[in-house]
Design a protein around this motif. Structure first.
Motif, PDB file in Angstrom:
ATOM      1  N   UNK A  25      19.497 -22.593 -45.335  1.00  0.00           N
ATOM      2  CA  UNK A  25      18.869 -23.472 -46.325  1.00  0.00           C
ATOM      3  C   UNK A  25      19.470 -23.235 -47.709  1.00  0.00           C
ATOM      4  N   UNK A  26      19.620 -21.990 -48.075  1.00  0.00           N
ATOM      5  CA  UNK A  26      20.178 -21.672 -49.392  1.00  0.00           C
ATOM      6  C   UNK A  26      21.647 -22.082 -49.467  1.00  0.00           C
ATOM      7  N   UNK A  27      22.392 -21.914 -48.363  1.00  0.00           N
ATOM      8  CA  UNK A  27      23.797 -22.331 -48.353  1.00  0.00           C
ATOM      9  C   UNK A  27      23.939 -23.838 -48.532  1.00  0.00           C
ATOM     10  N   UNK A  28      22.913 -24.588 -48.128  1.00  0.00           N
ATOM     11  CA  UNK A  28      22.924 -26.040 -48.255  1.00  0.00           C
ATOM     12  C   UNK A  28      22.280 -26.513 -49.554  1.00  0.00           C
ATOM     13  N   UNK A  29      21.894 -25.537 -50.413  1.00  0.00           N
ATOM     14  CA  UNK A  29      21.309 -25.884 -51.700  1.00  0.00           C
ATOM     15  C   UNK A  29      19.848 -26.267 -51.641  1.00  0.00           C
ATOM     16  N   UNK A  30      19.150 -25.873 -50.573  1.00  0.00           N
ATOM     17  CA  UNK A  30      17.732 -26.183 -50.422  1.00  0.00           C
ATOM     18  C   UNK A  30      16.882 -24.952 -50.709  1.00  0.00           C
ATOM     19  N   UNK A  31      15.618 -25.188 -51.052  1.00  0.00           N
ATOM     20  CA  UNK A  31      14.652 -24.113 -51.234  1.00  0.00           C
ATOM     21  C   UNK A  31      13.804 -24.037 -49.973  1.00  0.00           C
ATOM     22  N   UNK A  32      13.981 -23.013 -49.127  1.00  0.00           N
ATOM     23  CA  UNK A  32      13.236 -22.961 -47.869  1.00  0.00           C
ATOM     24  C   UNK A  32      11.734 -22.796 -48.060  1.00  0.00           C
ATOM     25  N   UNK A  33      11.325 -22.369 -49.259  1.00  0.00           N
ATOM     26  CA  UNK A  33       9.897 -22.162 -49.522  1.00  0.00           C
ATOM     27  C   UNK A  33       9.171 -23.431 -49.927  1.00  0.00           C
TER      28      UNK A  33
END
Length: 339
Positions: free
Chosen positions: A319-327
């Motif tokens: 998620x972080x590698x794709x620029x998303x916030x998993x939280x």
């Protein structure tokens, strides 16, 4: 570190406490179920909890030979089905225990004659009050929208219940070592999957047996945290139509831990590679061609927990590698109320 990853890493210690705190109540419940065995069972849940219910149902059918079905809550809340459930067991599963449709369904099943059990992470919940017995999951507060430790805690509670119900000393002994083994699972490096899926927009996740429940959970997490259209399939079903989706480079994540299902899953992974799929095979050290490492959970029925524990770390990193916030997945809230 994201809350999702922090909470996933906290799961082993939470489960250690859970197994100790629930030992007596589940031993007593197991004795009651042996004294008055249910003729059938049903589960009531949504989302990740429904995937955990699928794990419970599979093991229950495998070990006890009684059918267990997942009931759509709308049968109670909208269709007002005339339940006739004497001698049956209804198991409701929820993180919050607050969703009105689950509470209403559990109440309807009780009126229909079922014995009712709730596995809930929030003690003294409305769902617990609607049930004959509430078993706390003891996962602690979960602040990330994406469930991790509560899902794992549900699987461990289900396994502990079945171990006491069937008086399986091997499974009980394996549960004693489960927290340490899950700690090892959390340390597995699945960076190859992060690299392979960083630009993906769709994929398949394949499991089988009790492992299908974690394939379902993984596919949901891909959607929630990474905005990837992921679909779960049984290894026995994927050639019946879904294979038409596969083209050169199509990503497929295959969970193949040790157990009766492994041989067929390994054969399927080889075939998928031959037709051009980008296969990511998660397997134990006995499989030379694996891409992702799996640690041993100590018992065949516990291997799905090791799989999803390792997956959660990868999903948070992806998620972080794709620029998303998993939280904070878009459009989602921690507690969803439907009727």
């Amino acid at each position: 570190m994201s809350l999702m990853l922090e909470e996933a890493r906290n799961a082993p210690e939470r489960i250690r406490g859970q197994l100790q705190r629930n030992a007596d109540v589940l031993a007593s419940l197991g004795a009651q179920l042996r004294e008055r065995p249910p003729s059938a069972g049903m589960t009531v849940a949504r989302g990740s909890s429904d995937h955990a219910a699928a794990y419970f149902a599979y093991l229950c059918m495998k070990r006890l030979g009684i059918p267990v079905a997942s009931l759509p809550p709308s049968l109670s809340t909208l269709a007002k089905a005339p339940w006739r459930l004497d001698g049956q067991l209804a198991v409701a599963i929820s993180q919050s225990g607050q969703s009105p449709d689950l509470v209403a369904t559990q109440e309807a099943l009780a009126r229909g004659g079922a014995r009712t059990l709730a596995l809930v992470n929030t003690p003294e919940s409305p769902l617990g009050r609607a049930s004959d017995l509430e078993v706390p999951l003891y996962a602690g507060e979960e602040r990330s929208v994406a469930a991790t430790k509560s899902y794992l805690a549900t699987l461990s509670a289900a396994a502990q219940l079945l171990a006491h119900w069937t008086q399986d000393q091997d499974l009980l002994a394996a549960l004693d070592t489960l927290p340490e083994r899950l700690g090892q699972a959390a340390d597995q490096d699945w960076s190859e999957a992060v690299e392979a899926l960083a630009g993906a927009d769709r994929l398949m996740v394949i499991g089988r047996g009790a492992g299908l429940a974690v394939a379902q959970e993984a596919a949901l997490k891909f959607k929630e945290t990474c905005a990837i259209q992921a679909e779960p399939f049984s290894g026995a079903e994927v050639r019946h139509g879904p294979m038409a989706l596969v083209e050169a480079g199509y990503p497929v994540l295959v969970f193949a831990p040790p157990g009766a299902e492994q041989a067929g899953l390994l054969e399927l992974a080889d075939w998928l590679g031959d037709v051009g799929a980008r296969v990511l095979l998660a397997a134990d050290e006995s499989v030379a061609g694996r891409h992702l490492t799996l640690s041993d959970a100590g018992h065949e029925d516990l291997q799905p927990l090791s799989v999803i524990q390792s997956f959660y770390r990868m999903a948070a990193e992806l998620a972080e590698a794709r620029g998303s916030d998993p939280d904070q997945p878009r459009h989602l809230r921690k507690v969803t109320c439907t009727l």
